[in-house]
Design a protein around this motif. Structure first.
Motif, PDB file in Angstrom:
ATOM      1  N   TRP A 138     -14.224  -3.066 -54.074  1.00 23.80           N
ATOM      2  CA  TRP A 138     -14.633  -3.474 -51.953  1.00 23.80           C
ATOM      3  C   TRP A 138     -14.083  -3.775 -51.402  1.00 23.80           C
ATOM      4  N   PRO A 139     -14.005  -4.805 -51.967  1.00 27.25           N
ATOM      5  CA  PRO A 139     -13.896  -6.782 -50.956  1.00 27.25           C
ATOM      6  C   PRO A 139     -12.245  -6.717 -50.577  1.00 27.25           C
ATOM      7  N   ILE A 140     -11.754  -6.467 -52.260  1.00 20.28           N
ATOM      8  CA  ILE A 140     -10.166  -6.377 -52.576  1.00 20.28           C
ATOM      9  C   ILE A 140      -9.122  -5.788 -51.592  1.00 20.28           C
ATOM     10  N   GLY A 141     -10.135  -4.152 -51.642  1.00 17.28           N
ATOM     11  CA  GLY A 141      -9.722  -3.307 -51.304  1.00 17.28           C
ATOM     12  C   GLY A 141      -9.841  -3.645 -49.479  1.00 17.28           C
ATOM     13  N   GLU A 142     -10.902  -3.893 -49.001  1.00 16.92           N
ATOM     14  CA  GLU A 142     -10.481  -4.146 -47.980  1.00 16.92           C
ATOM     15  C   GLU A 142      -9.432  -4.606 -46.887  1.00 16.92           C
ATOM     16  N   ILE A 143      -9.025  -6.300 -47.538  1.00 11.22           N
ATOM     17  CA  ILE A 143      -8.183  -7.157 -47.665  1.00 11.22           C
ATOM     18  C   ILE A 143      -7.071  -6.364 -47.417  1.00 11.22           C
ATOM     19  N   VAL A 144      -6.648  -5.357 -48.932  1.00  8.87           N
ATOM     20  CA  VAL A 144      -5.315  -4.896 -49.444  1.00  8.87           C
ATOM     21  C   VAL A 144      -5.003  -3.534 -47.924  1.00  8.87           C
ATOM     22  N   ALA A 145      -6.031  -3.425 -48.024  1.00 10.38           N
ATOM     23  CA  ALA A 145      -5.857  -2.337 -47.032  1.00 10.38           C
ATOM     24  C   ALA A 145      -5.231  -2.642 -45.222  1.00 10.38           C
ATOM     25  N   ARG A 146      -6.075  -3.762 -44.640  1.00 14.20           N
ATOM     26  CA  ARG A 146      -5.476  -4.222 -43.760  1.00 14.20           C
ATOM     27  C   ARG A 146      -4.035  -5.055 -43.592  1.00 14.20           C
ATOM     28  N   PHE A 147      -3.732  -5.284 -44.941  1.00 19.33           N
ATOM     29  CA  PHE A 147      -3.190  -6.122 -44.789  1.00 19.33           C
ATOM     30  C   PHE A 147      -1.801  -4.817 -44.528  1.00 19.33           C
ATOM     31  N   ALA A 148      -1.619  -4.102 -45.509  1.00 16.31           N
ATOM     32  CA  ALA A 148      -0.576  -2.263 -45.061  1.00 16.31           C
ATOM     33  C   ALA A 148      -1.282  -1.875 -44.316  1.00 16.31           C
ATOM     34  N   ALA A 149      -1.294  -1.876 -42.898  1.00 21.45           N
ATOM     35  CA  ALA A 149      -1.734  -1.276 -41.656  1.00 21.45           C
ATOM     36  C   ALA A 149      -1.165  -3.004 -41.327  1.00 21.45           C
ATOM     37  N   ARG A 150      -1.101  -3.694 -41.534  1.00 23.61           N
ATOM     38  CA  ARG A 150      -0.579  -4.753 -40.331  1.00 23.61           C
ATOM     39  C   ARG A 150       1.227  -4.911 -40.562  1.00 23.61           C
ATOM     40  N   GLU A 151       1.156  -4.502 -41.810  1.00 28.19           N
ATOM     41  CA  GLU A 151       3.119  -3.976 -42.372  1.00 28.19           C
ATOM     42  C   GLU A 151       3.345  -2.776 -42.150  1.00 28.19           C
ATOM     43  N   GLY A 152       2.562  -1.279 -41.871  1.00 26.77           N
ATOM     44  CA  GLY A 152       2.797  -0.413 -41.881  1.00 26.77           C
ATOM     45  C   GLY A 152       3.112   0.390 -42.547  1.00 26.77           C
ATOM     46  N   VAL A 153       2.368   0.343 -43.948  1.00 23.71           N
ATOM     47  CA  VAL A 153       3.216   0.752 -45.086  1.00 23.71           C
ATOM     48  C   VAL A 153       1.360   1.370 -45.983  1.00 23.71           C
ATOM     49  N   PRO A 154       2.283   2.537 -46.766  1.00 19.78           N
ATOM     50  CA  PRO A 154       1.029   3.388 -47.212  1.00 19.78           C
ATOM     51  C   PRO A 154      -0.153   2.291 -48.441  1.00 19.78           C
ATOM     52  N   ILE A 155      -1.472   2.780 -48.386  1.00 21.86           N
ATOM     53  CA  ILE A 155      -1.592   2.180 -49.576  1.00 21.86           C
ATOM     54  C   ILE A 155      -2.155   3.088 -50.999  1.00 21.86           C
ATOM     55  N   ARG A 156      -2.009   2.313 -51.865  1.00 22.41           N
ATOM     56  CA  ARG A 156      -2.856   3.751 -52.946  1.00 22.41           C
ATOM     57  C   ARG A 156      -3.758   4.341 -52.819  1.00 22.41           C
ATOM     58  N   LEU A 157      -4.766   5.177 -53.236  1.00 24.32           N
ATOM     59  CA  LEU A 157      -6.361   5.448 -52.714  1.00 24.32           C
ATOM     60  C   LEU A 157      -6.285   5.482 -54.873  1.00 24.32           C
ATOM     61  N   ALA A 158      -8.248   5.012 -54.567  1.00 24.36           N
ATOM     62  CA  ALA A 158      -8.976   5.361 -56.099  1.00 24.36           C
ATOM     63  C   ALA A 158      -8.257   6.547 -56.347  1.00 24.36           C
ATOM     64  N   ARG A 159      -8.334   7.378 -58.042  1.00 22.71           N
ATOM     65  CA  ARG A 159      -7.801   7.616 -58.390  1.00 22.71           C
ATOM     66  C   ARG A 159      -9.561   8.968 -58.071  1.00 22.71           C
ATOM     67  N   ASN A 160      -8.606   9.936 -57.063  1.00 22.27           N
ATOM     68  CA  ASN A 160      -9.894  10.439 -57.412  1.00 22.27           C
ATOM     69  C   ASN A 160      -9.923  12.229 -57.454  1.00 22.27           C
TER      70      ASN A 160
END
Length: 266
Positions: A138-160
């Motif tokens: 969870w905490p690493i996912g939040e860091i990566v997701a915020r970074f992705a938003a800043r760079e304007g790129v998608p992120i992979r979801l957790a396998r669902n």
């Protein structure tokens, strides 16, 4: 049947053999996307290959916190991430929900360093995922997701998608994916492995990412690390996803931009 599928090969840059298999898989149309490991021995070669027409704009960053040595200094001093020799040795529980300020900053700096190394070698990542799914913490996912938003790129979801996701795990993944979508804004709708496809679990709508680790299967076919020996990834994709367009993650950005343009013209 999903509307589009992203078949993504992880571990680009891990070694020369992996690079060769991924290049051939792109050229054969088996995969439509890949993610590169910025600190691995064959990374520079992968960046050069990423300039070929079949790969251009379709290679993202495979964020790594578990294998080899980091590219930044602060994370090396944190025992929860690295051993005494300064090599990655991630010691965080998968149930961890919080990191201290120093740890959060160190993860962000390492992510930024791996991203910058891509840029330094002529690769602008198309999206973000992670080695051994560390951004599913969870905490690493939040860091990566915020970074992705800043760079304007998608992120992979957790396998669902999958039979082996029990009620507690499914609840966690649902909440995590909701948070990743909220922060990053650009994601596929579903994520699965080739085994999930083999089990007949392809979703009936939306954009699907198939997480692949292709291997050579003879001279004209491909297996996958998730599949059994001798099982053909190509045959599986052709059977379970016949007629579904294979796209890269850039298509998500293009679709979002098209929606925004349409809304602004009303």
């Amino acid at each position: 049947m999903p509307s589009q599928v992203i078949v993504n090969a992880d571990d680009f840059g891990l070694n020369e053999h992996t690079n060769a298999v991924i290049l051939r898989a792109f050229q054969c149309g088996l995969i439509s996307s890949a993610t590169a490991m910025a600190s691995m021995p064959a990374f520079k070669a992968a960046c050069a290959l990423a300039q070929q027409p079949a790969l251009r704009g379709r290679v993202g960053l495979h964020f790594n916190l578990t294998y080899g040595r980091p590219l930044s200094e602060p994370i090396r001093a944190l025992a929860q991430f690295c051993n005494a020799e300064g090599e990655f040795d991630l010691g965080l529980s998968r149930k961890r929900l919080w990191l201290g300020r120093a740890a959060r900053q160190a993860v962000h700096e390492e992510l930024a360093a791996q991203w910058q190394r891509c840029l330094d070698h002529g690769l602008t990542p198309s999206h973000l995922d992670s080695h051994q799914h560390v951004h599913n913490l969870w905490p690493i996912g939040e860091i990566v997701a915020r970074f992705a938003a800043r760079e304007g790129v998608p992120i992979r979801l957790a396998r669902n998608v999958g039979h082996n996701i029990g009620p507690a795990k499914r609840l966690f993944k649902t909440l995590l994916n909701r948070r990743l979508r909220q922060l990053a804004r650009l994601t596929a709708d579903h994520v699965c492995t080739p085994v999930d496809l083999r089990d007949g679990l392809a979703p009936r709508h939306g954009v699907l990412e198939v997480v692949a680790h292709p291997s050579a299967l003879g001279s004209h076919d491909f297996g996958d690390a998730y599949l059994g020996s001798g099982e053909s990834l190509q045959a599986l994709l052709d059977q379970r996803l016949a007629g579904v367009p294979r796209v890269g993650y850039a298509s998500l950005r293009e679709a979002r931009q098209s929606t925004l343009d349409t809304a602004s013209n009303r």
